[in-house]
Scaffold this active site. Sequence first.
Site, mmCIF file in Angstrom:
data_model
loop_
_atom_site.group_PDB
_atom_site.id
_atom_site.type_symbol
_atom_site.label_atom_id
_atom_site.label_comp_id
_atom_site.label_asym_id
_atom_site.label_seq_id
_atom_site.Cartn_x
_atom_site.Cartn_y
_atom_site.Cartn_z
ATOM 1 N N THR A 116 4.339 25.290 -70.586
ATOM 2 C CA THR A 116 5.057 24.288 -71.387
ATOM 3 C C THR A 116 6.115 23.525 -70.593
ATOM 4 O O THR A 116 6.696 22.572 -71.113
ATOM 5 C CB THR A 116 5.719 24.945 -72.612
ATOM 6 N N SER A 117 6.373 23.913 -69.357
ATOM 7 C CA SER A 117 7.265 23.123 -68.504
ATOM 8 C C SER A 117 6.967 23.490 -67.058
ATOM 9 O O SER A 117 6.514 24.603 -66.763
ATOM 10 C CB SER A 117 8.736 23.395 -68.822
ATOM 11 N N SER A 118 7.209 22.531 -66.151
ATOM 12 C CA SER A 118 6.874 22.793 -64.754
ATOM 13 C C SER A 118 7.706 21.936 -63.822
ATOM 14 O O SER A 118 8.346 20.967 -64.232
ATOM 15 C CB SER A 118 5.385 22.515 -64.497
#
Length: 368
Positions: A89-91
């Site tokens: 969900t985030s990177s």
Amino acid sequence: MTDTTRVKTDGYAGLVDGLARRGLLSARWREVWEKLPRDRFIPHHAWRQDQERCVPVVRGPDWWDLVHSDQPVVTQVDDGQPDGPGVATSSNSQPSMVARMLQLLDVRDGDRVLEIGTATGYVAALLSERLGSDRVVSVEIDAALSQQAADTLADHGLSPRLVVGDGAEGWAEDAPYDRLISTCALRHIPHALVRQVAPGGIVVAPLARAFWSGALVRLSVQDGGIARGPFRGGASYMPMRSHRLPDAGPVDSGTARSSEAVTDPGQLLNLGFALYAGARLPGVTMSHAETGTAATVWLQDTTGSAAVAATGESVWEYGERNLWAEVEAVYAEYAALGQPDGDSFGLTVTPSGQEVWLRSPRTVIAAA
């Protein structure tokens, strides 16, 4: 300097040098990247995105190899909630993609920039180092991620304005901006964002529709709240939370029927066709897998119709629509147009909607 430190330093230097040799970093941008090693923006516990799942990577040799590679590093799964399925969900985005997007953004001294999707704060840091912290605003919906980014940025003496909020709404308080960059995928360009960019400004964003995984668009903002510009290659980004696609409905296997394919599924797997078909078949999702020269394509709509086609095998369709037949008809249209590549398409955003066009804004394919 220890041997371990030398390996770490050389690894990042090699990454930056590779980006420069590929023509993705100007001399000025190379100076900026060299001042901000990527590892300082990535938590010690991260994940590598494999084909089917996220694999944990803890600070150590594998972690350093991943950080110094031209690959994205997943920095959050399941929106930070425990015991989830492990969905990224985030990177920290793929370095070459970040460099390309900043190249397309074409910032100039004195520009003011709005970023959508702070995440680790790395892009905000690059922009702040290039333009000055007072020229950068970054919006992040996750308060915990925003705070982590603020702490990391402060460690580097950088202090862009970080806002917790829905990126689809931008940040009107500090508008207008000269440039806007989104580091999360959008299903469409919210007109609120266009309104916050001054005429003559530029918007660079990855779009992800149901039919295709992602493509970059570079829009020039004009008077009257209009933004127009070309697609500029593929780009796979995690979607903005408010732009995530809904789960597809169930498929009634009792309606299964077979047919023979005229088109090899592998012929569908290019960005030009994806952009064309995505405009012509709204609401239809396509996913695929490839093994050697063989390809399998899955199609589904929101009402439960579906189709599966694999190279050299019969097609199976389900539900009321014959989705494979529809896709083949659209592919025939695309072939008759000369099979244009992805860069032949563009997007126009107006207060009343959005349109995908081919070669010229006057040649509209369909509303996006």
